[in-house]
Design an enzyme around this catalytic site. Structure first.
Site, PDB file in Angstrom:
ATOM      1  NE  ARG A  21      73.886   4.942 -58.304  1.00 44.07           N
ATOM      2  CZ  ARG A  21      72.645   4.640 -57.947  1.00 44.07           C
ATOM      3  NH1 ARG A  21      72.142   5.152 -56.841  1.00 44.07           N
ATOM      4  NH2 ARG A  21      71.920   3.828 -58.657  1.00 44.07           N
ATOM      5  CB  THR A  22      79.814   8.917 -57.576  1.00 44.94           C
ATOM      6  OG1 THR A  22      79.245   7.835 -56.852  1.00 44.94           O
ATOM      7  CG2 THR A  22      80.533   9.827 -56.599  1.00 44.94           C
TER       8      THR A  22
ATOM      9  CG  HIS B 117      82.173   7.023 -51.504  1.00 51.40           C
ATOM     10  ND1 HIS B 117      82.282   8.324 -51.936  1.00 51.40           N
ATOM     11  CD2 HIS B 117      81.270   6.440 -52.323  1.00 51.40           C
ATOM     12  CE1 HIS B 117      81.471   8.506 -52.977  1.00 51.40           C
ATOM     13  NE2 HIS B 117      80.848   7.382 -53.222  1.00 51.40           N
TER      14      HIS B 117
ATOM     15  CE  LYS C 287      96.853   8.016 -75.331  1.00 51.09           C
ATOM     16  NZ  LYS C 287      96.527   9.426 -75.481  1.00 51.09           N
TER      17      LYS C 287
ATOM     18  NE  ARG D 210      84.060   6.374 -57.167  1.00 46.00           N
ATOM     19  CZ  ARG D 210      82.806   5.947 -57.028  1.00 46.00           C
ATOM     20  NH1 ARG D 210      82.289   5.119 -57.919  1.00 46.00           N
ATOM     21  NH2 ARG D 210      82.079   6.337 -56.019  1.00 46.00           N
TER      22      ARG D 210
END
Lengths: 326, 424
Positions: free
Chosen positions: A73-74, A151, A101, A123
């Site tokens: 959603r974000t 946030h 990696k 994020r």
């Protein structure tokens, strides 16, 4: 004039440059600017509700969505926001590629920076990751959630939802309930709500509310009945189910019995109180569907809509700052 | 239906009264306590003939085998033993199979106990699931279901992070947490206290400091979390000193002691008699003396029987292989009275940690002779000589270390909620 054209004029009127080069935490904002940003957000809501949603405020700009943690959603909210502003958007689910990696966060940042993006939306699972990135890149960084730290766009969209529901946020009593200790949403909301004059209460089991949270200027409660008394807004947080493993909580049924929001507990709050949740919900754990789906009390769907508008406001404002810095 | 017990010597630690009097009981509740010789009437009258009348004893640490090990002890056999011993409330330990670690189990124990119509059967809940020490049990739901406190019994919660979270969580319900202070690694496999005797006997032993070390940790966590806390079965002088220091700093912690550690010392294990194989192991005489002085000074909130039935097949083994523990419900009162007869401790001070002490610790209405309190009473003759005969005990298991001992104190009648459940 069409609705869209009216909204576009309104947006042009209300556009203000972002006060900082990055948006990393609620503390990057100040009360007059927050009000301006919410006004701008309101205009974007109008735009988004019209049939012509596209603007060109970010035309030629590249927005890079960098999600080290899974999020639907974000990341889609940011992607839609940037696209409606006319930006070129690249969403990179980094969890699946270079990190595996062995590349370090800074190496990834330097690599991406060389591709010359204008805005980096990040994020990451580690607190402080967005701030670290912002020191290593030449573009604007928007924190879309760093560990259990902040946030800030979530707090901004919550504020926009609240202001539209109540008219004014100042003087509201907002209870944030649940897993405060691990919640970046809680930290950003405490900061932003307090900044805008709301009284914030924190409610949750003692294992999920930090012992020193009372020093954030909030009242702390472990009992829902006491904590919800007189509240205008009940903001539920998502309970991560892995909390059961670390002996923080015994079971979801016990959690629901004492801290899950249902009709009975909601009745302890002020009459007409509104319910919020940042999503995704654990129905039957922290919130009863009966409450979550009742549009007369629940702002949860509004929050999703406001998410796009609030993020458009942030991106447009940051782009304006980039413009003036040129 | 009213019941008057007249011509008694009332002993009520809660009001510090020791003198002649009478008690009136209506509908299972004490409605009148008369000090002195004034006559009172009831539909049924019991003439105590000058015997002692005291609130029924409350034993907060009773193990049974129900469910899971019924041949050892059932709730019924334990309740019969309790009634015969003047114990009107037993708090059953969660170390059954399965463990009492969810609200349905708490409900099961209490309903099975109530159906017997003997004594009050209450439950302690496990602090962690399966008493495994890693995942928190449903403390809130068990608390609502009536669990009086939370403990993993003889299992030590070794992981300090788990214990700190259990304690912190329990504060939301103002719940009481109890822990056995025993460093799990130092105590592993030990059946005696380290020292000359254990060395000579060749028994695996743990140093007395194993108790102190763990208690220091527990109390540090109590201080951090602010939880209501009970030190379960304190048994060494060193641990008593730690407790006193913590209380001196203002920390409110309660402590219990088992009757066995007040009556016996490590010399009793000299003949490898497995009825003296206890957990915690018996201690040197200096520790026993310190425990007795702690009772005299009112530093111990609860004396328990530490009732731990073990059938003969588990006890008739080499000392180190025998099951630990002793039955004690039926002998609790006469054994405790040795503190009065032999140590000169005031009767009220002996009875307080058997009645009012545990009652206020657990928030029970019982444990006092006062209007409004449940009519849980015991009538006893403090001086009557008894010779303990383990085979005659009502417990299914006969592992009593008092077998053959001469004690003083005989229970004449036990009353629970106004009903006589035992009478000579």
């Amino acid at each position: 004039m069409t609705n869209a054209a009216v909204a576009a004029d309104l947006i042009a009127d209300r556009l203000v440059p972002f006060p900082k080069s990055h948006f990393l935490a609620a503390a990057d904002l100040n009360p007059p600017f927050v009000s301006a940003l919410l006004d701008l957000g309101d205009a974007f809501v109008e735009l988004n509700r019209s049939s012509t949603k596209a603007l060109d405020l970010l035309r030629g700009r590249t927005v890079l969505n960098l999600f080290f943690e899974n999020s639907t959603r974000t990341s889609s909210s940011f992607e839609i926001a940037a696209k409606r502003l006319g930006a070129d958007v690249v969403t990179m689910p980094v969890g699946a590629s270079s990190v595996k990696k062995g590349e370090t966060l800074i190496d990834t940042a330097v690599t991406l920076n060389a591709m010359r993006p204008d805005i980096l939306v990040v994020r990451h699972g580690a607190s402080g990751a967005a701030a670290l990135l912002s020191q290593k890149v030449g573009c604007a960084v928007v924190n879309a959630g760093d560990g259990r730290h902040e946030h800030p766009t979530q707090a901004l969209l919550d504020l926009l939802s609240l202001r539209r529901a109540f008219g004014d946020v100042g003087g509201l009593t907002v209870a944030i309930c649940g897993d405060i200790a691990h919640s970046r949403v809680a930290r950003s909301n405490v900061a932003l709500l307090s900044m805008m004059g709301a009284r914030v209460r924190l409610i949750g089991p003692p294992t999920l509310v930090p012992g020193d949270a009372d020093r954030w200027g909030c009242e702390v409660f472990h009992d829902m009945r006491e904590g919800l008394a007189g509240c205008d807004v009940v903001m539920m947080l998502r309970l991560q189910l892995e909390r059961m493993d670390g002996a923080l909580m015994p079971s979801t049924r016990e959690y629901f019995r004492f801290w899950g929001l249902d009709r009975e507990k909601l009745a302890w709050a002020r009459a007409g109180a509104k319910v919020m949740h940042p999503g995704p919900m654990n129905r039957g754990v922290e919130i009863d569907s009966d409450v979550a789906d009742d549009l007369s009390v629940s702002l949860i769907q509004d929050q999703v809509e406001m998410g796009v508008a609030a993020r458009m406001a942030v991106l447009a404002s940051l782009a304006m700052r980039l413009e003036s810095a040129r | 239906m009213s019941l008057a017990v007249v011509n008694a010597r009332l002993l009520d630690p809660a009001s510090d009264y020791d003198g002649p009097g009478a008690v009136l009981v209506e509908d299972g509740v004490i409605t009148l306590v008369e000090h002195g010789g004034a006559p009172i009437r009831g539909e049924q009258v019991i003439d105590a003939g000058g015997l002692c009348l005291t609130p029924g004893l409350i034993d907060i640490r009773v193990r049974t085998g129900e469910p899971g090990a019924e041949p050892k002890e059932t709730l019924k056999s334990a309740s019969l033993a309790a009634a015969a011993g003047g114990v009107t409330t037993i708090v059953v330990q969660p170390d059954t199979d399965p463990a009492v670690d969810d609200p349905a189990m708490v409900d099961f124990i209490q309903r099975r106990g109530a159906a017997l119509g003997l004594v009050n059967v209450r439950a302690a809940g496990a602090a962690t699931k399966g008493r495994g020490g890693s995942r928190m049990a449903e403390i809130g739901l068990m608390h609502e279901a009536g669990a009086l406190y939370f403990t993993d019994g003889d299992h030590v919660i070794a992981d300090s992070r788990v214990l700190s979270r259990v304690m912190s969580y329990a504060t939301a319900f103002n719940a009481l947490i109890a822990c056995r202070p025993a460093d799990p690694w130092l105590s592993e496999g030990a059946v005696a206290t380290s020292g000359e005797l254990a060395t000579r006997l060749g028994l695996p032993s743990a140093p007395a400091i194993a108790e102190r070390i763990q208690l220091e940790r527990d109390l540090a966590l109590v201080e951090q979390t602010g939880v209501r806390f009970l030190v379960d079965q304190i048994s060494t002088e060193g641990a008593l000193e730690v407790l006193a220091r913590a209380r001196g700093r203002g920390l409110e912690v309660a402590a219990s002691v088992s009757i066995n550690h007040l009556c016996f010392n490590e010399v009793d294990i000299g003949d490898y008699r497995t009825f003296y194989r206890l957990d915690p192991p018996l201690r040197p005489e200096s520790d026993r003396r310190a425990l007795i002085e702690a009772v005299r000074d009112g530093l111990i909130e609860a004396i328990t029987s530490a009732h731990a039935p073990a059938p003969a097949e588990d006890k008739r083994r080499p000392f180190a292989e025998a099951a630990p523990g002793a039955v004690g419900l039926e002998t609790l009162l006469p054994a405790a009275l040795t503190l009065h007869h032999e140590e000169g401790i005031d009767l009220l001070d002996v009875l307080r940690p058997l009645t009012e002490g545990p009652a206020s610790l657990l928030g029970l209405e019982a444990g006092r002779l006062a209007p409004g309190a449940p009519a849980d009473l015991v009538l006893f003759d403090p001086g009557a000589p008894v010779i303990v005969d383990a085979d005659a005990l009502r417990s299914k298991s006969k592992n009593s270390p008092f077998d053959g001992r001469r004690l003083q104190g005989r229970v004449a009648r036990t009353v629970v909620a106004g009903r006589t459940v035992h009478a000579l």
